[in-house]
Design an enzyme around this catalytic site. Structure first.
Site, PDB file in Angstrom:
ATOM      1  CG  ASP A  54     -18.935  -8.811   6.906  1.00  0.00           C
ATOM      2  OD1 ASP A  54     -19.662  -9.791   7.148  1.00  0.00           O
ATOM      3  OD2 ASP A  54     -18.958  -7.769   7.600  1.00  0.00           O
ATOM      4  CD  GLU A 113     -18.063 -12.818   5.457  1.00  0.00           C
ATOM      5  OE1 GLU A 113     -19.116 -12.755   6.109  1.00  0.00           O
ATOM      6  OE2 GLU A 113     -16.938 -12.578   5.956  1.00  0.00           O
TER       7      GLU A 113
END
Length: 236
Positions: A59, A131
């Site tokens: 992320d 992610e």
């Protein structure tokens, strides 16, 4: 961390890398990125073997690569403009369709309960896995390689938002249509097919006496966006 996987799983991982132009030295790290916590929760021997830590890392790498691109690409724009576009392109809504396009749904390792509830098509699980793959690639190959992979799908998403002004197609269609008419578009679901955990919706939109569609989606909202896009491009 250690894990063993079958020759078939190794073949799948190698093929995934080849199709995405990824170059993993450690395929176990990539395999980990596909393991949802529902699997580790149901398998004692894999209690801590899931992708959540990789997702956490990925992320941040995704955010940095995207912010860096926007900073250099939009030199005349203010911080607020960059932040708005970044929030759209790194969102679950943007990442999950890319995950499906990349075949990530087929690579996921889920617990039985999550599998039965349609986890392979849940946007949150797909976006989280995107992610996690970024996090794994960053560890395996470094930031430059991870950034190259990220930009392969982030740049098209940025261009789309820049072109559409950051609005969704239902909003765009309504604004365009109301310049010509005081009426609002009317959406109608004309068909729902498939089992509860894997349904397909078909939706039409009526603009006055003209009907556009149907267009399909894995949710009513997605189908409405797809038919709005078709109608918007037809009357623009």
């Amino acid at each position: 961390m250690s894990n063993t996987f079958s020759n078939e799983r190794k073949r799948q991982l190698v093929l995934f890398c080849k199709e995405r132009n990824l170059h993993f030295k450690n395929l176990e790290l990539l395999d980990l990125a596909f393991h949802h916590r529902s699997y580790s929760n149901e398998n004692i021997s894999h209690k801590h073997y899931n992708n959540e830590r990789l997702e956490f890392l990925g992320d941040s790498v995704l955010g940095l690569a995207t912010a860096s691109f926007l900073y250099n690409d939009m030199r005349k724009n203010q911080e607020g403009d960059l932040a708005k576009i970044k929030s759209v392109v790194v969102s679950e809504k943007s990442l999950s369709p890319v995950a499906l396009e990349f075949g990530i749904d087929k690579m996921l390792v889920l617990g039985r309960g999550e599998e039965l509830s349609g986890g392979r098509n849940k946007p949150a699980i797909l976006a989280d896995c995107m992610e996690a793959i970024i996090g794994a690639y960053y560890i395996d190959q470094g930031f430059e390689a991870a950034e190259k992979y990220i930009l392969s799908f982030i740049i098209p998403a940025v261009r789309k938002v820049q072109h559409d002004g950051g609005k969704d197609y239902k909003t765009l269609l309504q604004e365009l249509y109301q310049k010509k008419s005081k009426q609002c578009p009317v959406y109608k679901t004309v068909e729902v097919s498939g089992p509860d955990h894997d349904q397909t919706f078909k939706v039409c939109v009526e603009l006055g006496g003209v009907t556009y569609g149907p267009e399909s989606g894995k949710s009513k909202k997605e189908a409405e966006q797809n038919v709005a896009k078709a109608a918007y491009e037809a009357i623009r």
